[in-house]
Design a protein around this motif. Sequence first.
Motif, PDB file in Angstrom:
ATOM      1  N   ALA A 110     -13.652 -10.194  30.767  1.00 21.68           N
ATOM      2  CA  ALA A 110     -12.388 -10.234  31.529  1.00 21.68           C
ATOM      3  C   ALA A 110     -12.288 -11.528  32.336  1.00 21.68           C
ATOM      4  N   ALA A 111     -13.405 -11.944  32.919  1.00 21.89           N
ATOM      5  CA  ALA A 111     -13.400 -13.175  33.722  1.00 21.89           C
ATOM      6  C   ALA A 111     -13.102 -14.383  32.841  1.00 21.89           C
ATOM      7  N   VAL A 112     -13.820 -14.479  31.730  1.00 26.86           N
ATOM      8  CA  VAL A 112     -13.662 -15.643  30.851  1.00 26.86           C
ATOM      9  C   VAL A 112     -12.242 -15.711  30.295  1.00 26.86           C
ATOM     10  N   THR A 113     -11.720 -14.592  29.850  1.00 28.35           N
ATOM     11  CA  THR A 113     -10.390 -14.623  29.238  1.00 28.35           C
ATOM     12  C   THR A 113      -9.301 -14.889  30.285  1.00 28.35           C
ATOM     13  N   ALA A 114      -9.529 -14.430  31.523  1.00 29.52           N
ATOM     14  CA  ALA A 114      -8.552 -14.735  32.577  1.00 29.52           C
ATOM     15  C   ALA A 114      -8.561 -16.232  32.883  1.00 29.52           C
ATOM     16  N   GLN A 115      -9.750 -16.799  32.986  1.00 31.07           N
ATOM     17  CA  GLN A 115      -9.838 -18.246  33.271  1.00 31.07           C
ATOM     18  C   GLN A 115      -9.271 -19.046  32.091  1.00 31.07           C
ATOM     19  N   ALA A 116      -9.641 -18.639  30.882  1.00 29.88           N
ATOM     20  CA  ALA A 116      -9.147 -19.343  29.688  1.00 29.88           C
ATOM     21  C   ALA A 116      -7.628 -19.265  29.631  1.00 29.88           C
ATOM     22  N   SER A 117      -7.079 -18.119  29.984  1.00 33.97           N
ATOM     23  CA  SER A 117      -5.628 -17.948  29.903  1.00 33.97           C
ATOM     24  C   SER A 117      -4.910 -18.983  30.757  1.00 33.97           C
ATOM     25  N   ARG A 118      -5.382 -19.173  31.997  1.00 30.79           N
ATOM     26  CA  ARG A 118      -4.647 -20.131  32.856  1.00 30.79           C
ATOM     27  C   ARG A 118      -4.859 -21.562  32.377  1.00 30.79           C
ATOM     28  N   ILE A 119      -6.031 -21.866  31.837  1.00 27.79           N
ATOM     29  CA  ILE A 119      -6.252 -23.231  31.337  1.00 27.79           C
ATOM     30  C   ILE A 119      -5.387 -23.471  30.097  1.00 27.79           C
ATOM     31  N   LEU A 120      -5.378 -22.496  29.209  1.00 26.61           N
ATOM     32  CA  LEU A 120      -4.668 -22.688  27.931  1.00 26.61           C
ATOM     33  C   LEU A 120      -3.154 -22.571  28.088  1.00 26.61           C
ATOM     34  N   SER A 121      -2.703 -22.085  29.243  1.00 27.58           N
ATOM     35  CA  SER A 121      -1.245 -22.032  29.457  1.00 27.58           C
ATOM     36  C   SER A 121      -0.666 -23.450  29.469  1.00 27.58           C
ATOM     37  N   ASN A 149     -11.791 -27.438  22.962  1.00 26.79           N
ATOM     38  CA  ASN A 149     -11.904 -27.101  21.538  1.00 26.79           C
ATOM     39  C   ASN A 149     -13.214 -26.362  21.271  1.00 26.79           C
ATOM     40  N   GLU A 150     -14.274 -26.881  21.869  1.00 24.44           N
ATOM     41  CA  GLU A 150     -15.584 -26.262  21.641  1.00 24.44           C
ATOM     42  C   GLU A 150     -15.609 -24.848  22.228  1.00 24.44           C
ATOM     43  N   ALA A 151     -15.108 -24.728  23.460  1.00 17.57           N
ATOM     44  CA  ALA A 151     -15.103 -23.413  24.115  1.00 17.57           C
ATOM     45  C   ALA A 151     -14.220 -22.416  23.358  1.00 17.57           C
ATOM     46  N   ILE A 152     -13.118 -22.910  22.806  1.00 20.35           N
ATOM     47  CA  ILE A 152     -12.200 -22.009  22.088  1.00 20.35           C
ATOM     48  C   ILE A 152     -12.882 -21.440  20.840  1.00 20.35           C
ATOM     49  N   TYR A 153     -13.784 -22.218  20.262  1.00 19.13           N
ATOM     50  CA  TYR A 153     -14.496 -21.692  19.087  1.00 19.13           C
ATOM     51  C   TYR A 153     -15.241 -20.407  19.450  1.00 19.13           C
ATOM     52  N   PHE A 213      -1.520 -25.578  27.234  1.00 17.07           N
ATOM     53  CA  PHE A 213      -1.600 -26.039  25.835  1.00 17.07           C
ATOM     54  C   PHE A 213      -0.858 -25.076  24.914  1.00 17.07           C
ATOM     55  N   LYS A 214       0.291 -24.610  25.383  1.00 18.37           N
ATOM     56  CA  LYS A 214       1.009 -23.592  24.598  1.00 18.37           C
ATOM     57  C   LYS A 214       1.553 -24.157  23.300  1.00 18.37           C
ATOM     58  N   LYS A 215       1.847 -25.443  23.305  1.00 15.89           N
ATOM     59  CA  LYS A 215       2.379 -26.065  22.088  1.00 15.89           C
ATOM     60  C   LYS A 215       1.256 -26.172  21.036  1.00 15.89           C
ATOM     61  N   GLU A 216       0.104 -26.624  21.475  1.00 12.73           N
ATOM     62  CA  GLU A 216      -1.007 -26.820  20.537  1.00 12.73           C
ATOM     63  C   GLU A 216      -1.609 -25.486  20.108  1.00 12.73           C
ATOM     64  N   LEU A 217      -1.580 -24.511  21.010  1.00 13.81           N
ATOM     65  CA  LEU A 217      -2.262 -23.236  20.751  1.00 13.81           C
ATOM     66  C   LEU A 217      -1.319 -22.078  21.050  1.00 13.81           C
ATOM     67  N   PRO A 218      -0.295 -21.938  20.223  1.00 14.40           N
ATOM     68  CA  PRO A 218       0.722 -20.929  20.543  1.00 14.40           C
ATOM     69  C   PRO A 218       0.117 -19.525  20.647  1.00 14.40           C
ATOM     70  N   GLY A 219       0.443 -18.852  21.721  1.00  9.68           N
ATOM     71  CA  GLY A 219       0.049 -17.444  21.857  1.00  9.68           C
ATOM     72  C   GLY A 219      -1.339 -17.206  22.419  1.00  9.68           C
ATOM     73  N   LEU A 220      -2.203 -18.222  22.379  1.00 10.16           N
ATOM     74  CA  LEU A 220      -3.600 -17.949  22.747  1.00 10.16           C
ATOM     75  C   LEU A 220      -3.747 -17.608  24.235  1.00 10.16           C
ATOM     76  N   SER A 221      -3.045 -18.338  25.070  1.00 12.50           N
ATOM     77  CA  SER A 221      -3.135 -18.071  26.506  1.00 12.50           C
ATOM     78  C   SER A 221      -2.680 -16.631  26.806  1.00 12.50           C
ATOM     79  N   ASP A 222      -1.561 -16.213  26.221  1.00 14.03           N
ATOM     80  CA  ASP A 222      -1.052 -14.856  26.470  1.00 14.03           C
ATOM     81  C   ASP A 222      -2.006 -13.802  25.926  1.00 14.03           C
ATOM     82  N   SER A 223      -2.550 -14.058  24.737  1.00 16.36           N
ATOM     83  CA  SER A 223      -3.499 -13.072  24.175  1.00 16.36           C
ATOM     84  C   SER A 223      -4.706 -12.923  25.086  1.00 16.36           C
ATOM     85  N   CYS A 224      -5.150 -14.039  25.649  1.00 16.65           N
ATOM     86  CA  CYS A 224      -6.321 -13.978  26.533  1.00 16.65           C
ATOM     87  C   CYS A 224      -6.022 -13.120  27.753  1.00 16.65           C
ATOM     88  N   LEU A 225      -4.855 -13.314  28.336  1.00 16.03           N
ATOM     89  CA  LEU A 225      -4.548 -12.555  29.548  1.00 16.03           C
ATOM     90  C   LEU A 225      -4.405 -11.066  29.230  1.00 16.03           C
TER      91      LEU A 225
END
Length: 584
Positions: free
Chosen positions: A284-295, A228-232, A297-309
Amino acid sequence: MKTISKSIAGLLWLLPLSSFSQVTDRIKLDQEGFYPNAPKVAVVTGDVPEGKFYIASTNLRDTVFTGTLSSEKQSAYSSTKTKIADFSALSKEGSFVVCISGVGNSYVFEIDKNVNRNVGKATLKGFFYQRASMPLEEKYAGKWHRSAGHPDNEVYVHPSAASKERPAGTVISTPGGWYDAGDYNKYIVNSGITMGTLLSAYEDFPGYFKNLKTNIPESGDGVPDILNEAIYNLRWMLSMQDPNDGGVYNKCTNAAFDGMVMPGVTQAKRYVVQKGTAATLDFAAVTAQASRILSKFKKELPGLSDSCLAASKKAWAWSLQHPDLAYNQNEINKKFEPKITTGGYGDNHFGDEWFWSAAELFITTREKKYYDTVENHLKDNVSLPNWHNVGMLGFYSFLRFKNELPSFTNATTGFMKEKVLTIANDYIQHVAANAFETVMGQTKYDFTWGGNSNAANQGILLINAYLISHDKKYVDYALTNLDYILGRNATGYCFVTGIGSKSTMNPHHRQSVSDGVTDPVPGLMAGGPNPGMQDHCHYDFTEPETAYSDISCAYASNEIAINWNAPMVYLSNVIEALQNKVGY
Ligand code: 9MR
């Protein structure tokens, strides 16, 4: 401050020696304390008449341990002389003090199964206090509550960042994110290593972090609070990418630093400045790493993982077009107005950023083209991470996933493993010779601007050595650096605000200086001893390991910064996560 009560002074005669009444900061130790079955060391400085030391209960009634001090050691990085009090054999839980005749008593410390839980939570919560563009309500921020600070919904494209679609003066919106440090600007390069470190803490120990709550507005939303903190900050980072071409602006900033006032008091214009290769690849590095972590949490954070990638790939594509574009503030200021005099985070070596971003993109996508870049830079120099040196973060991520990656990566991960173990083994070899018997301080170059983050990052490297070898000794050595940061150092300070008995009180941190609250904003780690003393403020001591001044003027040793706090979040929490497993 945790000290012995004066009312029990009359009980001192019960101890085998009689001169224990004074609390002294000559006995340096981790002011939080120790795990029952972990190594325990205190360090006494200066002339010590006696050869013995005692561990006593805080009322001084009971001596629970008697030990012999080591022979005297001369520190290599100051005139400090030390003797070591090793009481590792004491496993009794409780609150204690170290007593040395003719010297005095140490601050009170705990022996406890969860001794680093507080500091782990506090340093993560420290990020909440750095949030821009949202009020910090009292129910989350306690006495440090404040208004929203900089809204950053009206940010000007600086002439250095002008493009066809976004000419100079275009207004964009880049709200949120963390203030970088004691200043109120927001820098992508420094967000890079900070986010990589926090996300890696989560990826290494998801089970532990699932249960770590920091009382932030998002707590309880089904997403761990470290995420949550990192997503901010992640959402802010995403707003720093130019959607037209994928390039990422170096920072969102005032033209000049604000005065020592609360955030948002000055209404100075905010700018995004020139895009750069380091900023864009770190992004690019941060958003790639975030994308795989947030994949996950797709229910809680719809779309965020895909947007990051998608954002990561776009940043990579921009970087291929601009493989070597440094952010050089001096050059920019020769050409454009207004001149920008806030932090530069200028970097002009990009091999490590190429490597890290390729590593994260490959791990997330498994696309061969990213692996080719990993291979191209695999044999580049790699060393302890800092904001301009991020290659090692790619090693850590590869090693984390080594068993899941395709077999053609085996030789690569084997090479990485050897490299991490070689550095870790080198650290270990020199500990006995160090006057504080810590990994930190093996060369004078450890003591630099933000040197405490070197201590924390060395700890992370040692934890990685443990994760790949399962040899507990690496955790023991990582602990020496946690001890260092929390008080076992030549200054005797615990460098995390709000933690320990003698900790940083006057950080170079605008909110702490101007909020009218005596205690500094908690959970923030000061930069630490830095003989460079570039701030030209007053220093009582000037040698490498003592050049620390707990005054708000002293930004070269007493500022706080997100890229220093993040490795401390990692180290303190991960040791806490591991303590059971390694038998502490
Ligand atoms: O951490 C940075 C350090 O490595 C540099 O030597 C120093 C001078 O350029 O800047 C430090 O970063 C500061 C940044 O530029 C602005 N925000 C505060 C940061 C910590 O002092």
